[in-house]
Write an enzyme that holds these catalytic residues in place. Sequence first.
Site, PDB file in Angstrom:
ATOM      1  N   CYS A  57     -37.832 -97.982  63.868  1.00 50.57           N
ATOM      2  CA  CYS A  57     -36.765 -97.901  64.883  1.00 50.57           C
ATOM      3  C   CYS A  57     -36.956 -98.967  65.954  1.00 50.57           C
ATOM      4  O   CYS A  57     -37.747 -98.794  66.882  1.00 50.57           O
ATOM      5  CB  CYS A  57     -36.747 -96.509  65.504  1.00 50.57           C
ATOM      6  SG  CYS A  57     -35.524 -96.369  66.813  1.00 50.57           S
ATOM      7  N   CYS A 111     -36.120 -97.846  69.477  1.00 46.84           N
ATOM      8  CA  CYS A 111     -37.126 -96.987  70.127  1.00 46.84           C
ATOM      9  C   CYS A 111     -38.342 -97.811  70.563  1.00 46.84           C
ATOM     10  O   CYS A 111     -38.900 -97.577  71.631  1.00 46.84           O
ATOM     11  CB  CYS A 111     -37.626 -95.904  69.179  1.00 46.84           C
ATOM     12  SG  CYS A 111     -36.381 -95.146  68.159  1.00 46.84           S
ATOM     13  N   ASP A 112     -38.773 -98.729  69.725  1.00 49.45           N
ATOM     14  CA  ASP A 112     -40.087 -99.356  69.937  1.00 49.45           C
ATOM     15  C   ASP A 112     -40.053-100.851  70.254  1.00 49.45           C
ATOM     16  O   ASP A 112     -41.101-101.426  70.586  1.00 49.45           O
ATOM     17  CB  ASP A 112     -40.963 -99.129  68.687  1.00 49.45           C
ATOM     18  CG  ASP A 112     -41.142 -97.647  68.404  1.00 49.45           C
ATOM     19  OD1 ASP A 112     -41.266 -96.875  69.380  1.00 49.45           O
ATOM     20  OD2 ASP A 112     -41.139 -97.248  67.230  1.00 49.45           O
TER      21      ASP A 112
END
Length: 349
Positions: free
Chosen positions: A173, A176-177
Amino acid sequence: MLLSIVSWLFHNSVFLFVKTFDLLVFLASIILQVMENSTIEKVQLLIIGSGPAGYTAAVYAARANMKPVLYQGIQPGGQLTITTDVENYPGFPEGIQGPELMINFEKQAQRMGADLRYGLATKVDLSKQPYKVWIDDEKEIETNAIIIATGASAKWLGIESEQRLNGYGVSACAVCDGFFFKGKEVAIVGAGDTAAEEALYLSKLCSTVHMIVRRDEMRASKIMQDRVKNTSNIKIYWNTETEEILGEKTVEAVRVKNNKTGELTTIPVRGFFVAIGHQPNSDIFKDWLKMDEAGYIETIPGTAKTNVEGVFAAGDVQDKIYRQAVTAAGSGCMAALDAERYLSEKGFH
Ligand code: NDP
């Protein structure tokens, strides 16, 4: 005489003892039954999953007074909560952020009166009506109709280093990261719309994005491909596969192989993103429902009906072709309408 009185007393007290014991056992079994039944919740319509399909089904079902109970699963809001710009969901001419869109879906389902809950369906028994569903391996629910909208999850390459370094530089992701790799070099594997979208997202944060594509063309839509190709800090490696992610504790590099020439290249990167598609979240239904070899639930064409009456499927868990938020929402609507008809016909609603 005395002996016969003692014998009579003895026999009758044994008889009384046995009868009392039987009565206690009987009472205990009733109490247990009552306790068991009180932990089983009965609902008319259960919706499993909280992406566009599940929430749309909840909106329609709540408006039709079916009193739907919806369990949100591991990732409330589904896959769109880990995406950025959604430009192709009708009704938002300027586009909308994925998480914001899903909050809107949730609020709408809530406003209509759907009962939205945290929890993961872990087991089902679809052998007979009422169907049984267990939440988090504990709570038991009995229901007359089920809408399965459990979506799909990210796929992984399946190499050892990917698992070992997951969370230590390996991620599925970018949204997300990606932030953790600000100003650094990263690699992304995949060539579909997800990979293209994530590569573009990463290109705004990272110094260079190395995009590893296993064929000599990309599967992504033309517009996304053009955007990727026109982004100066995205470097595409055609006909290339990942051999190994290198690094002891965190990602330090990735070794890739050109599958035409056999040439090996080591690219120094701090982050490694996997964006190679998804698999349907249908495991718990595999003993009951017809599925294709990849695990997508089969529905009767033009409906949301599965091979078990009263059980419907909507969204990515049954759609390997379109897999769009708008098609998922559409199939959620179909599932709710099919469920309403089923419950009425059977006299459950
Ligand atoms: P896709 O299945 O479309 O693409 C997966 C990609 O990963 C393919 O390029 C495939 O290669 C590659 N791949 C698969 N396995 C491996 C492997 N083991 N090693 C290397 N590469 C591999 O999945 P997506 O998640 O990209 O997209 C799913 C659906 O969602 C699509 O319909 C897409 O259009 C849609 N979508 C739409 C978006 C939007 O409109 N904003 C955003 C994201 C997704 P190959 O091509 O060689 O098979």
